[in-house]
Scaffold this active site. Structure first.
Site, short mmCIF file in Angstrom:
data_model
loop_
_atom_site.label_atom_id
_atom_site.label_comp_id
_atom_site.label_asym_id
_atom_site.label_seq_id
_atom_site.Cartn_x
_atom_site.Cartn_y
_atom_site.Cartn_z
CE1 TYR A 1 68.68 58.82 37.73
CE2 TYR A 1 68.82 56.46 37.33
CZ TYR A 1 68.20 57.68 37.12
OH TYR A 1 67.10 57.75 36.30
CB THR B 1 65.46 61.54 26.76
OG1 THR B 1 66.45 60.77 27.46
CG2 THR B 1 64.06 61.04 27.14
CG ASN C 1 60.13 64.84 33.90
OD1 ASN C 1 60.20 63.67 33.53
ND2 ASN C 1 60.79 65.82 33.29
CE LYS D 1 65.40 59.04 39.07
NZ LYS D 1 64.35 60.07 38.86
CG ASP E 1 68.47 74.87 42.62
OD1 ASP E 1 68.28 73.64 42.55
OD2 ASP E 1 69.47 75.37 43.18
#
Length: 247
Positions: free
Chosen positions: A144, A179, A78, A148, A51
């Protein structure tokens, strides 16, 4: 032998990166919320559950990786996640989840890896898988995007701090990539709007001047190069793999 630890390695971009580095002779540790044992068996790698938002879990996983495969030469951050919501409806809990997994997780992993990378004789590598969301804004994913952007800032700062130790730190910024996450997004659009799959997919490809989704192997090829000796002078960069979207 060179040893790379790849987070979020069970599928998609992470799995493609693992296969690319394995083909270059790297020894691998693969992590995920659940240990990616199937891919590890294929690549003769060590798999461990981690985690990355929990400092104790990160410390234990890195210790197990060293015991199994030796000191680290490269870290590929990643693992990540995305949740959507209009800014006004983004809850504090959602905000913190996005920062924890996309920014705090890489921070913890970088700290855990640094002693080994500094001792790697100028071959130490950190590659952070960011996103085009580290380079521009997108509506409805404010948490998000903020995370980033933060990851890119961390990349640039570490690149400066670690240069004297022979460690390079770079970010790879993919656009929409073929993906499971994107496929799930397409399915949600179809379910909510009644559009065809082709129409929903077009919504994801329209910002790419090439009119297509990026392939995981294309992202992996960039990581493979950054981890190689040939990229020893490439440091602090944000390399967009997006068909020109950010232009």
């Amino acid at each position: 032998m060179k040893h790379a630890l790849i987070t979020g390695a069970s599928r998609g971009i992470g799995a493609a990166i693992a296969r690319a580095l394995y083909s270059d002779g790297w020894v691998l540790t693969l992590t995920g919320r659940e240990a990616p044992t199937l891919l590890a068996a294929e690549l003769h790698a060590f798999a461990v559950a981690m985690d990355q938002t929990n400092a104790d879990s990160v410390a234990a996983a890195f210790e197990a990786a060293r015991a199994a495969q030796g000191p680290l030469t490269a870290l590929v951050n990643n693992a990540g996640a995305v949740e959507t919501a209009p800014f006004g409806k983004t809850s504090p809990a959602q905000w913190h989840r996005m920062l924890d997994v996309n920014l705090t997780g890489p921070f913890l992993c970088c700290q855990a890896a640094l002693p080994d990378l500094k001792a790697a004789g100028g071959e130490g590598r950190i590659v952070n898988i960011a996103s085009t969301a580290a380079l521009k804004g997108y509506a409805y994913v404010s948490a998000y995007v903020a995370a980033k952007h933060g990851l890119l800032g961390l990349t640039r700062t570490l690149a400066l701090e670690m240069a004297k130790d022979g460690v390079t730190v770079n970010a790879v910024c993919p656009g929409y990539t073929e993906t499971d996450i994107v496929r799930e997004g397409i399915a949600k659009v179809v379910a909510k709007t009644g559009r065809s799959e082709a129409e929903a997919r077009a919504g994801f490809t329209q910002t790419n001047p090439q009119g297509r989704l990026v392939q995981p192997d294309e992202v992996a090829a960039t990581v493979r190069w950054l981890c190689s000796s040939a990229a020893g002078s490439v440091n602090g960069q944000a390399i967009a793999v997006c068909g020109g979207e950010t232009m």
